[in-house]
Scaffold this motif. Structure first.
Motif, PDB file in Angstrom:
ATOM      1  N   ALA A   4       0.914  -1.038   0.024  1.00  0.00           N
ATOM      2  CA  ALA A   4      -0.019  -0.164   0.103  1.00  0.00           C
ATOM      3  C   ALA A   4       0.723   1.059   0.149  1.00  0.00           C
ATOM      4  O   ALA A   4       0.500   2.257  -0.544  1.00  0.00           O
ATOM      5  CB  ALA A   4      -0.925   0.028   1.078  1.00  0.00           C
ATOM      6  N   VAL A   5       1.957   1.221   0.661  1.00  0.00           N
ATOM      7  CA  VAL A   5       2.820   2.528   0.748  1.00  0.00           C
ATOM      8  C   VAL A   5       3.549   2.904  -0.535  1.00  0.00           C
ATOM      9  O   VAL A   5       3.616   3.971  -0.796  1.00  0.00           O
ATOM     10  CB  VAL A   5       3.976   2.315   1.877  1.00  0.00           C
ATOM     11  CG1 VAL A   5       3.279   2.185   3.284  1.00  0.00           C
ATOM     12  CG2 VAL A   5       4.765   0.879   1.742  1.00  0.00           C
ATOM     13  N   SER A   6       3.673   1.869  -1.439  1.00  0.00           N
ATOM     14  CA  SER A   6       4.156   2.105  -2.931  1.00  0.00           C
ATOM     15  C   SER A   6       3.379   2.367  -3.733  1.00  0.00           C
ATOM     16  O   SER A   6       3.569   2.595  -5.066  1.00  0.00           O
ATOM     17  CB  SER A   6       5.254   1.223  -3.176  1.00  0.00           C
ATOM     18  OG  SER A   6       4.817   0.006  -3.215  1.00  0.00           O
ATOM     19  N   SER A   7       1.797   2.056  -3.603  1.00  0.00           N
ATOM     20  CA  SER A   7       0.961   2.380  -4.571  1.00  0.00           C
ATOM     21  C   SER A   7       0.693   3.731  -5.085  1.00  0.00           C
ATOM     22  O   SER A   7       0.576   4.668  -4.109  1.00  0.00           O
ATOM     23  CB  SER A   7      -0.281   1.638  -4.123  1.00  0.00           C
ATOM     24  OG  SER A   7      -1.428   1.887  -5.354  1.00  0.00           O
ATOM     25  N   ASP A  50     -12.332   0.403   6.331  1.00  0.00           N
ATOM     26  CA  ASP A  50     -12.641   1.835   6.161  1.00  0.00           C
ATOM     27  C   ASP A  50     -12.878   2.300   4.532  1.00  0.00           C
ATOM     28  O   ASP A  50     -13.101   3.413   4.435  1.00  0.00           O
ATOM     29  CB  ASP A  50     -11.236   2.452   6.403  1.00  0.00           C
ATOM     30  CG  ASP A  50     -11.191   3.926   6.657  1.00  0.00           C
ATOM     31  OD1 ASP A  50     -12.372   4.389   7.220  1.00  0.00           O
ATOM     32  OD2 ASP A  50     -10.371   4.819   6.275  1.00  0.00           O
ATOM     33  N   GLY A  51     -13.202   1.402   3.778  1.00  0.00           N
ATOM     34  CA  GLY A  51     -13.721   1.590   2.327  1.00  0.00           C
ATOM     35  C   GLY A  51     -12.543   1.990   1.508  1.00  0.00           C
ATOM     36  O   GLY A  51     -12.700   2.400   0.307  1.00  0.00           O
ATOM     37  N   ARG A  52     -11.361   1.726   2.164  1.00  0.00           N
ATOM     38  CA  ARG A  52     -10.052   2.234   1.346  1.00  0.00           C
ATOM     39  C   ARG A  52      -9.558   0.844   0.504  1.00  0.00           C
ATOM     40  O   ARG A  52      -9.684  -0.202   1.150  1.00  0.00           O
ATOM     41  CB  ARG A  52      -8.965   2.727   2.122  1.00  0.00           C
ATOM     42  CG  ARG A  52      -9.487   4.065   2.704  1.00  0.00           C
ATOM     43  CD  ARG A  52      -8.268   4.429   3.582  1.00  0.00           C
ATOM     44  NE  ARG A  52      -8.801   5.706   4.307  1.00  0.00           N
ATOM     45  CZ  ARG A  52      -8.810   7.155   3.881  1.00  0.00           C
ATOM     46  NH1 ARG A  52      -8.413   7.140   2.358  1.00  0.00           N
ATOM     47  NH2 ARG A  52      -9.354   7.918   4.356  1.00  0.00           N
ATOM     48  N   CYS A  53      -8.989   1.123  -0.711  1.00  0.00           N
ATOM     49  CA  CYS A  53      -8.354  -0.030  -1.379  1.00  0.00           C
ATOM     50  C   CYS A  53      -7.231   0.673  -2.284  1.00  0.00           C
ATOM     51  O   CYS A  53      -6.971   1.752  -2.755  1.00  0.00           O
ATOM     52  CB  CYS A  53      -9.389  -0.177  -2.716  1.00  0.00           C
ATOM     53  SG  CYS A  53      -8.784  -1.922  -3.432  1.00  0.00           S
ATOM     54  N   SER A  54      -5.962   0.125  -1.804  1.00  0.00           N
ATOM     55  CA  SER A  54      -4.813   0.362  -2.260  1.00  0.00           C
ATOM     56  C   SER A  54      -3.852  -0.707  -2.927  1.00  0.00           C
ATOM     57  O   SER A  54      -4.359  -1.767  -2.807  1.00  0.00           O
ATOM     58  CB  SER A  54      -3.887   1.296  -1.248  1.00  0.00           C
ATOM     59  OG  SER A  54      -3.673   0.459  -0.056  1.00  0.00           O
ATOM     60  N   GLY A  55      -2.993  -0.593  -3.141  1.00  0.00           N
ATOM     61  CA  GLY A  55      -1.872  -1.656  -3.998  1.00  0.00           C
ATOM     62  C   GLY A  55      -2.291  -2.322  -5.416  1.00  0.00           C
ATOM     63  O   GLY A  55      -2.154  -3.313  -5.520  1.00  0.00           O
ATOM     64  N   LEU A  56      -3.529  -1.562  -5.913  1.00  0.00           N
ATOM     65  CA  LEU A  56      -3.764  -2.314  -7.272  1.00  0.00           C
ATOM     66  C   LEU A  56      -2.819  -2.228  -8.433  1.00  0.00           C
ATOM     67  O   LEU A  56      -2.794  -2.877  -9.177  1.00  0.00           O
ATOM     68  CB  LEU A  56      -5.023  -1.043  -7.724  1.00  0.00           C
ATOM     69  CG  LEU A  56      -6.108  -1.334  -6.841  1.00  0.00           C
ATOM     70  CD1 LEU A  56      -7.621  -0.401  -7.350  1.00  0.00           C
ATOM     71  CD2 LEU A  56      -7.037  -2.748  -6.907  1.00  0.00           C
ATOM     72  N   ALA A  61       4.841  -0.255 -12.726  1.00  0.00           N
ATOM     73  CA  ALA A  61       3.756  -0.841 -13.749  1.00  0.00           C
ATOM     74  C   ALA A  61       3.065   0.475 -13.885  1.00  0.00           C
ATOM     75  O   ALA A  61       2.285   0.382 -14.893  1.00  0.00           O
ATOM     76  CB  ALA A  61       3.020  -1.738 -13.116  1.00  0.00           C
ATOM     77  N   PHE A  62       3.005   1.732 -13.231  1.00  0.00           N
ATOM     78  CA  PHE A  62       2.139   2.924 -13.591  1.00  0.00           C
ATOM     79  C   PHE A  62       2.915   3.860 -14.499  1.00  0.00           C
ATOM     80  O   PHE A  62       3.837   4.253 -14.360  1.00  0.00           O
ATOM     81  CB  PHE A  62       1.948   3.587 -12.043  1.00  0.00           C
ATOM     82  CG  PHE A  62       0.790   4.557 -12.040  1.00  0.00           C
ATOM     83  CD1 PHE A  62      -0.446   4.031 -12.359  1.00  0.00           C
ATOM     84  CD2 PHE A  62       0.999   5.800 -11.829  1.00  0.00           C
ATOM     85  CE1 PHE A  62      -1.488   4.854 -12.293  1.00  0.00           C
ATOM     86  CE2 PHE A  62       0.055   6.592 -11.530  1.00  0.00           C
ATOM     87  CZ  PHE A  62      -1.535   6.306 -11.803  1.00  0.00           C
ATOM     88  N   THR A  63       2.264   3.760 -15.683  1.00  0.00           N
ATOM     89  CA  THR A  63       2.824   4.514 -16.744  1.00  0.00           C
ATOM     90  C   THR A  63       1.925   5.345 -17.284  1.00  0.00           C
ATOM     91  O   THR A  63       0.763   5.302 -17.088  1.00  0.00           O
ATOM     92  CB  THR A  63       3.203   3.640 -18.000  1.00  0.00           C
ATOM     93  OG1 THR A  63       1.915   2.699 -18.555  1.00  0.00           O
ATOM     94  CG2 THR A  63       4.445   2.436 -17.639  1.00  0.00           C
ATOM     95  N   SER A  64       2.101   6.411 -18.167  1.00  0.00           N
ATOM     96  CA  SER A  64       1.129   7.385 -18.725  1.00  0.00           C
ATOM     97  C   SER A  64       0.092   6.296 -19.524  1.00  0.00           C
ATOM     98  O   SER A  64       0.353   5.286 -20.214  1.00  0.00           O
ATOM     99  CB  SER A  64       1.867   8.143 -19.935  1.00  0.00           C
ATOM    100  OG  SER A  64       2.885   9.120 -19.005  1.00  0.00           O
TER     101      SER A  64
END
Length: 119
Positions: A4-7, A50-56, A61-64
């Motif tokens: 989650a911290v790096s998402s 808490d309704g949160r979702c991270s780490g997807l 892998a996150f590019t333009s």
């Protein structure tokens, strides 16, 4: 799945009709293949208590490109013994600077929803 911290992309779903976080909702992340014009699934998650979702997706892998978050709202309302006008919600957005962090909250009731780019 990335920690989650790096998402670089997070979301938070709130059931505004009942005034509570929308926990246990399935969420998927997709990126558009601009050449083939098809959506490729990149990540699957479920909102926490808490309704949160991270780490997807990881920072690497996150590019333009064009992305969409799909929220399974119909299944969420069914699990609460209620019906919903929207069987799912898809939020499509464009990333031009993947070095930034992005937060996309979803505020929803059984008959409406809104979203925005948060911080």
């Amino acid at each position: 799945m990335a920690a989650a911290v790096s998402s670089p992309l997070t979301t938070h779903v709130l059931n505004t009709g009942d005034g509570i976080p929308a926990s246990k909702m399935a969420v998927t992340l997709h990126r558009l293949d601009s050449e083939l014009k098809i959506w490729n699934m990149l990540g699957v998650g479920t909102t926490n208590e808490d309704g949160r979702c991270s780490g997807l997706i990881s920072q690497e892998a996150f590019t333009s490109g064009m992305y969409k978050l799909r929220f399974e709202t119909g299944s969420y309302w069914e699990s609460r013994g209620q019906t919903s006008f929207f069987p799912y919600v898809e939020v499509v957005f464009t990333i031009t600077d993947p070095g930034q962090r992005f937060h996309l909250p979803l505020l929803m009731s059984q008959f409406s929803y809104s979203t925005y780019r948060g911080s």
